[in-house]
Write a protein that holds these residues in place. Sequence first.
Motif, PDB file in Angstrom:
ATOM      1  N   PHE A 152       0.821  -1.213   0.000  1.00 10.22           N
ATOM      2  CA  PHE A 152       0.000   0.000   0.000  1.00 10.22           C
ATOM      3  C   PHE A 152       0.856   1.264   0.000  1.00 10.22           C
ATOM      4  N   SER A 153       1.924   1.283   0.798  1.00 10.43           N
ATOM      5  CA  SER A 153       2.720   2.503   0.926  1.00 10.43           C
ATOM      6  C   SER A 153       3.396   2.894  -0.378  1.00 10.43           C
ATOM      7  N   ARG A 154       3.749   1.918  -1.189  1.00 15.28           N
ATOM      8  CA  ARG A 154       4.405   2.198  -2.467  1.00 15.28           C
ATOM      9  C   ARG A 154       3.419   2.213  -3.630  1.00 15.28           C
ATOM     10  N   GLY A 155       2.193   1.809  -3.370  1.00 15.01           N
ATOM     11  CA  GLY A 155       1.208   1.755  -4.445  1.00 15.01           C
ATOM     12  C   GLY A 155       1.563   0.718  -5.487  1.00 15.01           C
ATOM     13  N   GLU A 156       2.044  -0.436  -5.026  1.00 13.39           N
ATOM     14  CA  GLU A 156       2.515  -1.473  -5.940  1.00 13.39           C
ATOM     15  C   GLU A 156       1.921  -2.839  -5.609  1.00 13.39           C
TER      16      GLU A 156
END
Length: 322
Positions: A152-156
């Motif tokens: 989630f934090s990297r959007g990956e």
Amino acid sequence: MDDDKPRLLDQVRQQIRLRNYSIRTETIYTEWVKRYIRFHKYRHPVEMGAAEVEAFLTHLAVGRNVAAATQNQALAALLFLYKEVLKLELPWLEGVVRAKKPAHLPVVLTRDEVARVLAQMSGVHWLVANLLYGSGLRLMEALRLRVKDVEFSRGEILVRDGKGQKDRVTMLPRLVMIRLHQHLEEVSALHQQDLADGFGRVNLPFALARKYPNAAAEWGWQFVFPSGNRSQDPRGAGTFRHHLHEKTIQRAVREAVHKAGVIKPATPHTLRHSFATHLLEAGQDIRTVQELLGHADVKTTQIYTHVLNRGGLGVMSPLDRV
């Protein structure tokens, strides 16, 4: 014959598992081997050769009128049987003519059609469909997604063992993040209940279950889209909560397409086609799209340039210049 030697189909299964092939491949290959033997009146494959293989493939193409992909699937199974199981070096089999796939352009939805289809979906079906379109995932890649591979934090999203057993990274759309967070909270509660009931273990890829005996019960290894029911592992390794069955999503997309009034023959894979086409329409370079899709060759990605929203072959009609 050695009485202690495993039966032929058991040998096929053993060799498939040694190579870490999926349960789907195991099921498909063993079924084609059975059909091949049955077609030739239960003769053993070591007693047969090129003529019998060609006769079987011809029967599929002419007698059964199967698609080229189906015929090639049967040939792949027989190649595996002779080369990997029976250990027979038969150069004639490599030379068997494979059926050619017809050069069809992929079905692609417009942005408006995608929005209308997704608007007809809800819950888990909506989430899966949004990942197919928003991340360019194949259906089975989405369903086999593990919790630890959603960043989630990297959007990956890290796609593990995609087609050709390759890993790749693709984007996690911001639009689904909140809903996906909420969904994973529900999945976590289900996992905790499974653990309390004495279950909670998931099937692990390859030999990880032996290397990390406790990993199967860990949260990170659970499927993002688990099945509603626990089931016995077909390979006899225990009772697990598997991922959703692909037919569930196929049926949901088909119903949504009908309700949305879309007349194109759209399937879950159409959402992946639309992902690629819409990125190219927006000016994204083809190499990036290739990496996001996980294509080994850019030529595979280039087919989407033929369905861009620019008219036939990207050329303006002379009528529009009058």
